[in-house]
Design an enzyme around this catalytic site. Sequence first.
Site, PDB file in Angstrom:
ATOM      1  N   THR A  78      77.929  26.809 -52.290  1.00 31.49           N
ATOM      2  CA  THR A  78      77.734  25.438 -52.788  1.00 31.49           C
ATOM      3  C   THR A  78      79.069  24.710 -52.778  1.00 31.49           C
ATOM      4  O   THR A  78      79.179  23.580 -52.285  1.00 31.49           O
ATOM      5  CB  THR A  78      77.142  25.454 -54.212  1.00 31.49           C
ATOM      6  OG1 THR A  78      75.862  26.093 -54.162  1.00 31.49           O
ATOM      7  CG2 THR A  78      76.999  24.060 -54.779  1.00 31.49           C
ATOM      8  N   ASN A 159      67.396  28.755 -44.905  1.00 35.52           N
ATOM      9  CA  ASN A 159      67.135  29.680 -46.007  1.00 35.52           C
ATOM     10  C   ASN A 159      65.677  29.735 -46.438  1.00 35.52           C
ATOM     11  O   ASN A 159      65.292  30.602 -47.201  1.00 35.52           O
ATOM     12  CB  ASN A 159      68.016  29.333 -47.210  1.00 35.52           C
ATOM     13  CG  ASN A 159      67.898  27.880 -47.603  1.00 35.52           C
ATOM     14  OD1 ASN A 159      68.151  26.978 -46.792  1.00 35.52           O
ATOM     15  ND2 ASN A 159      67.493  27.623 -48.817  1.00 35.52           N
ATOM     16  N   GLN A 187      72.961  32.316 -44.532  1.00 31.51           N
ATOM     17  CA  GLN A 187      71.820  33.193 -44.244  1.00 31.51           C
ATOM     18  C   GLN A 187      71.962  33.909 -42.897  1.00 31.51           C
ATOM     19  O   GLN A 187      71.269  34.886 -42.633  1.00 31.51           O
ATOM     20  CB  GLN A 187      70.510  32.393 -44.262  1.00 31.51           C
ATOM     21  CG  GLN A 187      70.184  31.757 -45.608  1.00 31.51           C
ATOM     22  CD  GLN A 187      69.736  32.772 -46.653  1.00 31.51           C
ATOM     23  OE1 GLN A 187      69.383  33.917 -46.348  1.00 31.51           O
ATOM     24  NE2 GLN A 187      69.740  32.354 -47.911  1.00 31.51           N
ATOM     25  N   GLY A 208      79.088  35.390 -50.959  1.00 28.70           N
ATOM     26  CA  GLY A 208      79.056  36.827 -51.233  1.00 28.70           C
ATOM     27  C   GLY A 208      77.687  37.371 -51.577  1.00 28.70           C
ATOM     28  O   GLY A 208      77.251  38.402 -51.050  1.00 28.70           O
ATOM     29  N   THR A 248      93.200  30.069 -60.093  1.00 25.53           N
ATOM     30  CA  THR A 248      93.601  31.462 -59.892  1.00 25.53           C
ATOM     31  C   THR A 248      92.537  32.215 -59.103  1.00 25.53           C
ATOM     32  O   THR A 248      91.347  32.106 -59.396  1.00 25.53           O
ATOM     33  CB  THR A 248      93.814  32.139 -61.260  1.00 25.53           C
ATOM     34  OG1 THR A 248      94.842  31.425 -61.944  1.00 25.53           O
ATOM     35  CG2 THR A 248      94.201  33.599 -61.101  1.00 25.53           C
ATOM     36  N   CYS A 335      61.604  24.202 -57.750  1.00 26.63           N
ATOM     37  CA  CYS A 335      60.889  23.959 -58.997  1.00 26.63           C
ATOM     38  C   CYS A 335      61.876  23.356 -59.979  1.00 26.63           C
ATOM     39  O   CYS A 335      62.734  24.044 -60.516  1.00 26.63           O
ATOM     40  CB  CYS A 335      60.345  25.270 -59.528  1.00 26.63           C
ATOM     41  SG  CYS A 335      59.289  25.061 -60.948  1.00 26.63           S
TER      42      CYS A 335
HETATM   43  C1  LIG Z   1      72.306  30.400 -51.274  1.00 25.34           C
HETATM   44  C2  LIG Z   1      72.694  29.351 -50.301  1.00 25.34           C
HETATM   45  C3  LIG Z   1      73.713  28.435 -50.586  1.00 25.34           C
HETATM   46  C4  LIG Z   1      74.424  28.407 -51.915  1.00 25.34           C
HETATM   47  O1  LIG Z   1      75.286  29.492 -52.030  1.00 25.34           O
HETATM   48  P1  LIG Z   1      75.916  29.880 -53.457  1.00 25.34           P
HETATM   49  O2  LIG Z   1      76.969  30.875 -53.088  1.00 25.34           O
HETATM   50  O3  LIG Z   1      74.803  30.446 -54.256  1.00 25.34           O
HETATM   51  O4  LIG Z   1      76.483  28.633 -54.045  1.00 25.34           O
HETATM   52  C5  LIG Z   1      74.056  27.516 -49.623  1.00 25.34           C
HETATM   53  N1  LIG Z   1      73.431  27.499 -48.433  1.00 25.34           N
HETATM   54  C6  LIG Z   1      72.462  28.364 -48.117  1.00 25.34           C
HETATM   55  C7  LIG Z   1      71.822  28.286 -46.778  1.00 25.34           C
HETATM   56  C8  LIG Z   1      72.056  29.312 -49.035  1.00 25.34           C
HETATM   57  O5  LIG Z   1      71.069  30.149 -48.714  1.00 25.34           O
END
Ligand SMILES: *Cc1c(COP(=O)(O)O)cnc(C)c1O
Length: 392
Positions: A78, A159, A187, A208, A248, A335
Amino acid sequence: MTSDVETPIYLDHHATTPVDEDVVKEMKPYFTENYGNPASEDHIYGAKAKKAVNEARERISETVNCRPEEIIFTSGATESDNLAIKGAAEYAAKHDEGSHLITVVTEHEAVLEACEALEEKGFDATYLPVDEQGTVDPSDVEDAIRDDTVLISIMAANNEIGTTAPLKEIGKVAKDNDVFFHTDAVQALGYLSINVEEMGIDLMSISGHKIYGPKGIGALYVRRRNPKVKLEPLLHGGGHERGWRSGTLNVPSIMGFSKAVELADKNMEERTSHVDELSSYMWERLDDELDDIILNGHPDERIPNNLNISFTGVENKALVKNLQPDIAVSAGSACTTGQVEASHVLQAITDDKDRWHNTIRIGLGKDNTKEEIEYATDEIINIVNRLRNLTF
Ligand SMILES: *Cc1c(COP(=O)(O)O)cnc(C)c1O
């Protein structure tokens, strides 16, 4: 149904994944022994932590064919998406280099909402459509480019429906037109081999916890040569990560994340063939034994662990609920505060409103067994039949 399969069975690996034992092992010493701050340059604690982080950067860079210093650690994808999009756009606007972005309607919320936030500040964004299989056409990308276009942001694999994008073609369009190309590869990582040079990628988000690593850690690849990408930082402070991401460094998570990336790369073939076999088995049985079901997304150009399926006449929320507590799948729609809103991805691939609410997302993982998938397939068939008999 008699079975000695252990439940619950987790089939929501697009949402998150369990952390690998090897990843936990990698992280552990960095909590209690090697706990220095990599920015503490005056002593051995800092030096050891810094060395570890550099090794992590190297591990990740090797898997995507970039240089270690092109990896910026973030709190997850994100943040990486936001840094790439807002960072590139704000920098360009500040230097009168343009203010237009191109993305796609089926992107992750982190990309779409970052673009929308920029629009509110006076930037322009084009949201390209996809075809009924969820694929974006590179010639649409080219046609959308204007003199003031700064960035193209298109995800590597969706995703929700798993469709992959023609990255190489889009990268070429971007390069030919001197526009930066960002891809959200969250993904795709571990299933598609990604080479930022060959694919012409300038910015790339990874995370991660989608690849058996810890939550709250991710990275942004930022190209430094041919061309050099410049960003405005989101976070200001001590100037960590060359000033692009102050704060950090989360050393244990960085170590675990880099281990997860390394394993995803090393075991890509094995993981791919395993989930491919399971998803093919599941889809073939569901398609054989149930009428009126649709596999959403592209039949071939897709990540192998995804099955996004519409069951005509079956409300997805009811199906997901009836699968509790044994089987965890996703209703495939966002949701928000209890209100069921149709997925923007399904809305983009079909006008059939019923299908928006008849669809579930199944996300298989490397540790799912054939027995689990047999059990889950039986359950889904039973419950779909039961729910259909109630409604028809
Ligand atoms: C899960 C996801 C995110 C967000 O990743 P986070 O590390 O949870 O912030 C962004 N893009 C895609 C395609 C995702 O599947």
